[in-house]
Enzyme design. Structure first.
Site, mmCIF file in Angstrom:
data_model
loop_
_atom_site.group_PDB
_atom_site.id
_atom_site.type_symbol
_atom_site.label_atom_id
_atom_site.label_comp_id
_atom_site.label_asym_id
_atom_site.label_seq_id
_atom_site.Cartn_x
_atom_site.Cartn_y
_atom_site.Cartn_z
ATOM 1 C CG ASN A 220 50.124 27.557 45.534
ATOM 2 O OD1 ASN A 220 49.223 28.381 45.460
ATOM 3 N ND2 ASN A 220 50.220 26.531 44.721
ATOM 4 C CG HIS A 270 49.761 25.191 38.612
ATOM 5 N ND1 HIS A 270 48.492 25.577 38.271
ATOM 6 C CD2 HIS A 270 49.828 25.300 39.969
ATOM 7 C CE1 HIS A 270 47.823 25.909 39.362
ATOM 8 N NE2 HIS A 270 48.614 25.745 40.416
ATOM 9 C CE1 TYR A 279 48.393 29.605 41.985
ATOM 10 C CE2 TYR A 279 47.741 29.611 39.678
ATOM 11 C CZ TYR A 279 47.581 29.138 40.960
ATOM 12 O OH TYR A 279 46.620 28.195 41.242
#
Length: 812
Positions: A220, A270, A279
């Site tokens: 992210n 996460h 990811y």
């Protein structure tokens, strides 16, 4: 090589006559500096165009010709259906939130905003790429500008309050918007650019990367940095580009908890989810793009710790890549993504299709790495590409044209030789995963502990992944079984009978345990030890929302995985089963199944209890041996399933696959269940039968609730999982630990020890075998006594993160 000169560089390098010119005034100098900066932003926009559009391919050659024509056709359809109205740009993508106070319901609306920008990006690519039939089309240009203005006026602007999923506002929509801005830059007015940049600044302020926490970590964070960098390049802000570069730095260092890369090669996102294949793919691709974009510019990424990312190509990603696929055990909830309910052209996102972009990202990352690293990576990628017979990457319709061009460049590079799959074992204690590679096959193991979740669900995805962390043992062959988990496995398999797992048949609700990896088993003893080729691994299993308890062990050897289970108990009031295997035989299911030399009926449905079975074999797959005989249930069944069963956004089309399942039925509410079997991937029926006949090949030293261990004299191998201290064979341990001993033909032996619980402050291990000397030992060994036996005293192991402590000795 062409040298790129700035205006100032050109003046500095001019002839002596230039020395007589008047020195710039402060105003002139400032103007020149601004002009140089504008030139650099233009150069970076041009580079970004190349990175996202691709280069080095012929638009008239396949597979690019067809893909470009398809892009043009898709863009034409999107243009014809665009209908700007209040609350939507396309009628099927309503983004206006009718209930702004209901966040969960508004997720879909914010996702539609994201999708709307992605469609504009598709239009812009069709406009910018050659061979689409719409290249430079003025009507298409007008449609793109109309769409940008509509979304900007209606919803994505500096006065809007975001709703629904944060990702759509901070990553999805702005990435697509800024890509369109780069592609259409010459058609945009300064006022439009200012408005779009103001919207991005509103939703992605500098504070989004101020702290490395929450939704601003790992992949992210890389995505956010991409937004900031492109915002700076499009809007001419050096400060934004510098911020993006600097905000990448927290991504690079190794971590010891939470999100990021670990020293053992683990990658977590996460907080609790192994995510190398999903990811991790985003992180790798994003860093590759940003390193390449900013390379040789004023804002080049020079942080020395970026080398950790380069090292991770072979340390973290390569171990989970096999013949072009990326293993499902590190792909989180992405395993549930298949054919979408809303877009019939979207194809299944299986392990191969997820693997191919990782291969292309490795090639891209090479642009920012050393020449040696880049060349080796290209060799690795070439090998994976050439060996992917199940899903040839150049025929992957879901991979972008730019990535496709990168892979084609590797295949066409005659200076690069393909690198073969390695052999060896890798243990990833940081994420409770392991991989084992032997000539002709590979395997992967998924477990869970108090740091690593049972499974991840969220956004309505992976609703029935309950038992994927309960000792799921995946395996593939070099020329067989590469589609085992690719071919509609997840929507059609019995989710309580996953290969290698022990599970209660207790009915669980969809998404049981909570979203985003919320549920963690309250256990410490999960892990193992390895000498790099063989391994001993154990899992203390506690069932998800169940009373199930079990001790599970795996001993990974040359052509075999020895699987033991003990202490299996449960009070759920339901049967408990250990699934020996559950092979997906595809739509036809015609693989023969042989049990103790007898071929069973090729019929669906079919089931039978195999009493006292010594061995079994599935044609075209491999063999199974049951030391001492076992009662095993076997069944052939044709199973229906839909992607929408496990993913709310999935297709409702009914799929059917045929399975051959073997499992040990421990009965309802067992108190001391056990099992023992050998998995032999790729073995023939004759090889399986021969192994079963060699009753002394493996010696099961212990299979109890206290210890589990095996010895294979012909390999010089001994492996023991001490769930508690005690004596097993020639080994005596004072406390819980995992031990592997490998005796070598040169008179030496390697003793590998680990503390899977990460709590031992001292440990004493005695091997009742004559040892002449200790030739190497880690600092954790505080004393070693040799002679008629070997006694090793270990100090504090609690800080070793479960890593293997390796001692080498000369035998007496």
């Amino acid at each position: 090589m062409t040298t790129r000169w700035s205006r100032r560089g050109f003046l500095t390098a001019s002839t002596a006559s230039a020395l007589s010119v008047t020195l710039p005034t402060p105003v002139a100098a400032a103007q020149e500096s601004a002009a140089e900066e504008a030139d650099e932003f233009a150069a970076l926009r041009a580079k970004w165009r190349t990175l996202i559009l691709g280069e080095g391919f012929s638009p008239t050659a396949e597979p690019f010709k067809s893909r470009l024509a398809e892009l043009g056709s898709t863009a034409g359809q999107l243009r014809s259906t665009m209908a700007p109205a209040a609350g939507s740009l396309w009628p099927d993508l309503v983004y206006a939130d009718p209930e702004p106070d209901t966040d969960q319901e508004s997720y879909g609306y914010s996702g539609n905003l994201n999708s709307s920008y992605n469609r504009l990006s598709t239009l812009a690519q069709a406009y910018s790429r050659p061979g689409t039939g719409l290249t430079g089309d003025s009507t298409l240009r007008t449609a793109i500008l109309t769409g940008l203005d509509h979304l900007g006026t209606e919803v994505y602007n500096k006065d809007q309050t975001r709703y629904g999923n944060w990702y759509s506002w901070q990553i999805g929509a702005p990435q697509a918007l800024l890509d369109v801005c780069v592609l259409m830059y010459d058609s945009l007015t300064a006022a439009r650019i200012a408005d779009y940049c103001a919207a991005v600044d509103h939703f992605v302020p500098d504070s989004a990367v101020a702290a490395y926490t929450g939704t601003s970590t790992g992949a992210n964070r890389v995505d956010l940095c991409r937004v900031l960098a492109l915002r700076g390049i499009v809007g001419g802000s050096a400060a934004k580009v510098a911020l993006a570069r600097d905000a990448l730095s927290p991504v690079f260092p190794y971590v010891s908890s939470g999100d990021g890369l670990y020293t053992d090669g683990s990658f977590i996102q996460h907080t609790t989810v192994p995510y190398t294949g999903s990811y991790g793919s985003v992180l790798l691709g994003g860093l590759g793009l940003l390193f390449a974009l900013l390379n040789e510019s004023t804002w080049a990424v020079t942080d020395a710790k970026r080398q950790i990312v380069f090292d991770a190509v072979e340390h973290a990603w390569a171990p989970f890549l096999y013949n072009g696929l990326v293993m499902d055990g590190v792909s989180g909830r992405a395993i549930s993504r298949g054919l979408s309910a809303s877009d019939s052209k979207q194809i299944q996102q299986d392990d191969h299709l997820r693997g191919h972009p990782i291969l292309a990202s490795i090639v891209l990352l090479g642009q920012g790495a050393s020449t040696t690293e880049s060349a080796r990576w290209r060799g690795l990628v070439k090998g994976w590409l050439q060996r992917d017979y199940y899903s040839p990457p150049m025929s992957n319709p879901s991979i972008g044209l730019s990535h496709l061009a990168r892979l084609k460049s590797v295949l066409d590079d005659t200076t690069i030789a393909p690198i073969a799959e390695p052999t060896g074992h890798r243990l990833f204690t940081g994420m409770a995963r392991a991989t084992h590679r032997r000539p002709g096959w590979a395997a992967s193991l998924s477990m869970a502990d108090r740091r690593i979740t049972y499974y991840e669900t969220g956004n309505g995805e992976n609703l029935r992944g309950w038992h994927t962390g309960s000792g799921l043992l995946y395996w593939w062959g070099d020329t067989f079984g590469n589609g085992q988990y690719s071919d509609a496995f997840w929507p059609t398999v019995d989710p309580c009978r996953l290969p290698g797992t022990t599970a209660s048949r207790k009915v669980l609700a969809d998404a049981a345990g909570g979203d985003w990896g919320a549920s963690l088993p309250d256990v410490n003893w999960v892990g193992g030890t390895t000498d790099g080729q063989r391994a001993a691994i154990g899992q203390y299993l506690k069932g998800l929302q169940s009373t199930l308890l079990a001790k599970k062990s795996w001993f990974f050897l040359d052509d075999t995985v020895v699987c033991l289970g003990a202490g299996i108990r449960c009070t759920d009031g339901t049967p408990v089963e250990t699934t020996v295997d559950n092979r997906n035989l595809g739509p036809t299911g015609n693989s023969p199944f042989t049990v103790d030399g007898t071929t069973t009926p090729l019929a669906y449905p079919w089931s039978q209890t195999l009493t006292g079975t010594r061995w079994a074999h599935i044609g075209g797959h491999g063999g199974y041996v049951f030391p001492g005989g076992a009662n095993v249930k076997a069944l052939r069944e044709a199973r229906d399933g839909r992607w929408s069963d496990i993913n709310k956004g999935g297709s409702t089309t009914v799929l059917n696959r045929k399975y051959l399942t073997m499992y040990v039925d421990h009965g309802t509410d067992p108190t001391a269940g056990t099992y023992a079997y050998l998995l032999m991937p790729g073995a023939t029926a004759a090889q399986t039968q021969a192994r079963a006949a060699a009753t002394g090949w493996v010696n099961v030293l212990a299979n109890t609730d206290d210890q589990q261990g095996v010895a294979v004299a012909s390999l010089g191998f001994t492996g023991v999982n001490f769930w508690f201290g005690g004596t097993v064979g020639d080994l005596v341990a004072s406390d819980p630990c995992c031990v592997l001993i490998q005796e070598r033909s040169d008179g030496t032996a390697v003793i590998c020890v680990s503390d899977p619980m990460r709590t031992r402050t001292s440990l004493t291990l005695t091997w009742n075998r004559a040892v002449a000397s200790v030739t190497s030992r880690p600092a954790t060994v505080t004393s070693a006594t040799t002679g008629a036996s070997l006694t090793l005293a270990f100090g504090d192991l609690s800080a070793t993160a479960g890593a293997t402590q390796r001692v080498t000795v000369r035998l007496g």
